[in-house]
Design an enzyme around this catalytic site. Structure first.
Site, mmCIF file in Angstrom:
data_model
loop_
_atom_site.group_PDB
_atom_site.id
_atom_site.type_symbol
_atom_site.label_atom_id
_atom_site.label_comp_id
_atom_site.label_asym_id
_atom_site.label_seq_id
_atom_site.Cartn_x
_atom_site.Cartn_y
_atom_site.Cartn_z
ATOM 1 N N SER A 113 149.357 70.015 31.458
ATOM 2 C CA SER A 113 149.893 70.037 30.095
ATOM 3 C C SER A 113 149.613 71.349 29.363
ATOM 4 O O SER A 113 150.025 72.399 29.813
ATOM 5 C CB SER A 113 149.340 68.835 29.337
ATOM 6 O OG SER A 113 149.991 68.720 28.118
ATOM 7 N N HIS A 114 148.857 71.259 28.262
ATOM 8 C CA HIS A 114 148.641 72.436 27.426
ATOM 9 C C HIS A 114 147.521 73.318 27.945
ATOM 10 O O HIS A 114 147.258 74.378 27.380
ATOM 11 C CB HIS A 114 148.309 71.987 25.997
ATOM 12 C CG HIS A 114 147.099 71.100 25.963
ATOM 13 N ND1 HIS A 114 147.110 69.824 26.454
ATOM 14 C CD2 HIS A 114 145.846 71.336 25.551
ATOM 15 C CE1 HIS A 114 145.905 69.292 26.321
ATOM 16 N NE2 HIS A 114 145.111 70.201 25.781
ATOM 17 N N ASP A 278 154.873 72.465 24.847
ATOM 18 C CA ASP A 278 153.707 72.808 25.660
ATOM 19 C C ASP A 278 154.058 72.960 27.140
ATOM 20 O O ASP A 278 155.229 72.938 27.519
ATOM 21 C CB ASP A 278 152.597 71.768 25.464
ATOM 22 C CG ASP A 278 152.950 70.431 26.090
ATOM 23 O OD1 ASP A 278 154.158 70.115 26.156
ATOM 24 O OD2 ASP A 278 152.035 69.706 26.513
ATOM 25 N N ASP A 280 154.044 71.076 29.823
ATOM 26 C CA ASP A 280 154.881 70.089 30.514
ATOM 27 C C ASP A 280 155.973 69.507 29.623
ATOM 28 O O ASP A 280 156.645 68.555 30.016
ATOM 29 C CB ASP A 280 154.021 68.973 31.099
ATOM 30 C CG ASP A 280 153.232 68.211 30.043
ATOM 31 O OD1 ASP A 280 152.900 68.805 29.001
ATOM 32 O OD2 ASP A 280 152.951 67.017 30.254
ATOM 33 N N ASP A 282 155.998 67.870 26.690
ATOM 34 C CA ASP A 282 155.937 66.622 25.921
ATOM 35 C C ASP A 282 155.431 66.821 24.490
ATOM 36 O O ASP A 282 155.482 65.901 23.690
ATOM 37 C CB ASP A 282 155.129 65.539 26.666
ATOM 38 C CG ASP A 282 153.724 65.973 27.028
ATOM 39 O OD1 ASP A 282 153.342 67.112 26.683
ATOM 40 O OD2 ASP A 282 153.003 65.170 27.659
ATOM 41 N N ARG A 283 154.928 68.008 24.169
ATOM 42 C CA ARG A 283 154.457 68.237 22.794
ATOM 43 C C ARG A 283 155.482 69.032 21.996
ATOM 44 O O ARG A 283 156.323 69.720 22.572
ATOM 45 C CB ARG A 283 153.149 69.026 22.798
ATOM 46 C CG ARG A 283 152.017 68.294 23.436
ATOM 47 C CD ARG A 283 150.729 69.061 23.264
ATOM 48 N NE ARG A 283 149.645 68.300 23.867
ATOM 49 C CZ ARG A 283 148.372 68.409 23.535
ATOM 50 N NH1 ARG A 283 148.001 69.275 22.614
ATOM 51 N NH2 ARG A 283 147.456 67.675 24.122
ATOM 52 N N LYS A 377 155.664 61.106 25.411
ATOM 53 C CA LYS A 377 156.049 61.873 24.244
ATOM 54 C C LYS A 377 157.033 62.931 24.702
ATOM 55 O O LYS A 377 157.098 63.266 25.882
ATOM 56 C CB LYS A 377 154.832 62.462 23.548
ATOM 57 C CG LYS A 377 153.912 63.306 24.406
ATOM 58 C CD LYS A 377 152.648 63.617 23.615
ATOM 59 C CE LYS A 377 151.777 64.645 24.306
ATOM 60 N NZ LYS A 377 150.685 64.031 25.086
#
Ligand code: VG1
Ligand code: CO
Length: 544
Positions: A113-114, A278, A280, A282-283, A377
């Site tokens: 992710s992030h 981000d 991946d 999702d943010r 998300k």
């Protein structure tokens, strides 16, 4: 093609955190480390046999090697079909959408992710279940337990099949289907939002800049924002996914997306609307001319305006937020007369509420918002939702936010992160807090006092499962709140997150600068928990 069984010994540290197993690349590259975890998934999820598995990642370093290994293991473990994104690429929400669309039995997302990427940074793997969402705790626990006793794994000895060209092929009894990572996702977005109206607003002067942060949303934003909505190629910056995200943190917040924020916030010829996503995808971060939208407010504003988007024209059933997310969404839910839920941190806790039709919109303070369209998300979804609202209302971001505060009041909100803190000190801090919860009642804090203090526990209203020790909540008599918890996504030491919020109704104070407006609470948070004393830190590393 021959199948080989490889003998192995367990690793003790394969316990998934808030969102899958995240470790440094060096840890993942230990002999059999990834294979052990993947075999633990296959061993505990027999429903995958003969069925479809979706596979893709955010393109970070080790994504390709991991994709190849998982394809060889999937074939040896009797999986029926793997739907893999071209080049091994898929955003997290696109994986979720594909699992649902294809009726897959599950999916594997390769991402941290992030967290930064590259040979000296982080990698991660996450298992999603048939509803498209992150595996619930019972499943991740079973995988973890299997990983502690595993003694072998199976893989096809031949090289992995090509996954760079779309098409379907056979590989040792496994059907491998390589798909365009963007197509199905873009079609889904086009069904939810009024693309014609957004495109017209963009033609009419709503200038857009989207920062893909060298991560997975580049190709998605190029297709959806730049091409279909006509924002133009310049609207998407840092659009090409790179294995180390250009050396940065693919984390859309005021610190790591500071350039974009500066371009949009200040008057001049910069864009009117800015957004970022981000690693991946999702943010999301939303920023307008002169106005940064706090993620907690964003959830509330989407809820209050949901019916402007065609996909939500019939209204919403409920709103769910993670515990540390501000209570702004609750106020909207109350006004709309719909359900409101408070869940532990992590998207896996929203799945049952979405499946049961009890929540339509969900959100977290950590720049995460989403809905029942998938079970993750979804960064670009939130960006499109905002654009749809701006286009429908014919207003800018700042107007929409101010109007919202006038109607509902403002939950002034900040999160302070202390990163890479010594794990022992962080545990001491949380332990001491937990031990004093009862004694804290009545303690004076500035002009108010502590009215309630607890360690958040959650009982899932759908399946009755219980999750405890999800973070310490301190509620003050004036209705302001402090929350403390430790991150479950870091890979080095501990990260202490402290969340502070205060409800403001006074029309003259709605626009107060956030840190100043919360100065009293920030000082109290330190005093109550001994942050400086126990961590040795004078100030947080990241303030959002
Ligand atoms: C963080 C966020 C949490 C989010 C999680 C995964 O977890 O606080 O809200 O669900 O990251 O998001 P933690 O345990 O570090 O606070 V992502 O985009 O990193 O998959
Ligand atoms: Co993410």
């Amino acid at each position: 093609m021959p199948i080989e069984r490889v003998d192995t010994t367990p690793y003790a540290d394969q316990k998934p955190g808030t969102s899958g197993l995240r470790k440094t690349v060096a840890v993942f590259r230990q002999p059999h480390y990834l294979a052990n975890f993947v075999q633990s998934i296959f061993d505990t999820q027999p429903q995958l046999a003969g069925e479809t598995l979706v596979l893709g990642g955010d393109g970070r370093f080790y994504n390709r090697e991991a994709t190849a290994l998982i394809l060889r293991m999937a074939a040896a473990n009797g999986i029926g079909r793997v739907v893999v994104g071209r080049g091994g690429l898929l955003s997290t929400p696109a994986v979720s959408a594909l699992i649902r669309k294809r009726g897959a039995a599950g999916g594997i997302v390769l991402s941290a992710s992030h967290n930064p990427g590259g040979p000296d940074a982080d990698f991660g793997i996450k298992f999603n279940v048939a509803n498209g969402g992150p595996a619930p705790e019972a499943v991740t626990q079973a995988i973890f337990e299997r990983s502690r006793t595993i003694d072998g794994y199976a893989l096809v000895t031949a090289d992995a099949p090509d996954f760079d060209r779309p098409g379907t092929s056979a590989f040792a009894g496994l059907t491998v289907e390589v798909v365009d990572p963007v197509a199905d996702y873009a079609a889904l977005m086009e069904r939810l939002f009024d693309f014609d109206r957004i495109a017209a607003a963009i033609r009419g002067g709503l200038s857009v800049r989207f920062d893909a942060m060298h991560a997975i949303t580049g190709p998605y934003a190029a297709e959806i924002l730049a091409r279909r909505l006509g924002a133009g190629a310049d609207a998407v910056i840092n659009a090409v996914p790179s294995e180390d995200f250009g050396g940065g943190h693919p984390d859309p917040n005021l610190v790591h997306a500071a350039d974009l924020v500066a371009q949009v916030m200040t008057a001049g010829d910069g864009p009117l609307f800015g957004a970022a996503s981000d690693g991946d995808g999702d943010r999301n971060m939303i920023v307008g001319r002169g106005m940064f939208v706090s993620p907690s407010d964003s959830l509330a504003i989407l809820a209050a305006n949901a019916t402007v988007a065609p996909g939500y024209a019939d209204g919403i059933a409920g709103v769910a937020r993670s515990m540390p997310t501000s209570r702004a969404a609750d106020r909207v839910a109350a006004a709309l007369g719909v359900l409101a839920f408070e869940t532990p941190t992590g998207w896996k806790f929203f799945g049952n509420l979405l499946d049961a039709g009890q929540a339509t919109l969900c959100g977290e303070e950590s720049f995460g918002t989403g809905s029942s369209h998938v079970r993750e998300k979804d960064g670009l979804w939130a960006v499109l939702f905002w654009l749809n609202i701006l286009a429908a209302r014919g207003e800018g971001v700042a107007d929409v936010v101010r109007d919202h505060w006038r109607r509902f009041g403002r939950d002034i909100y900040t999160r302070h992160d202390y990163e890479g803190v010594d794990s022992g000190s962080a545990d001491t801090l949380m332990g001491e807090l937990r031990g004093r919860l009862g004694d804290l009642l009545g303690t004076r804090v500035g002009s108010t006092e502590i009215a309630a203090a607890d360690d958040f526990a959650y009982t899932d209203p759908v399946d009755g499962s219980r999750s405890e020790r999800q973070g310490v909540r301190i509620l003050l008599a004036d209705d302001s709140r402090i929350v403390y918890r430790l991150s479950g996504t870091g890979t080095a030491g501990a990260t202490l997150r402290v969340y502070m919020e205060r409800y403001e109704r006074d029309p003259a104070r709605l626009e107060d600068e956030t840190q100043g407006a919360l100065a009293g609470l920030i000082a109290a948070a330190d005093e109550i928990a001994g942050i400086r004393r126990l961590t040795g830190r004078e100030r947080p590393d990241v303030v959002t």
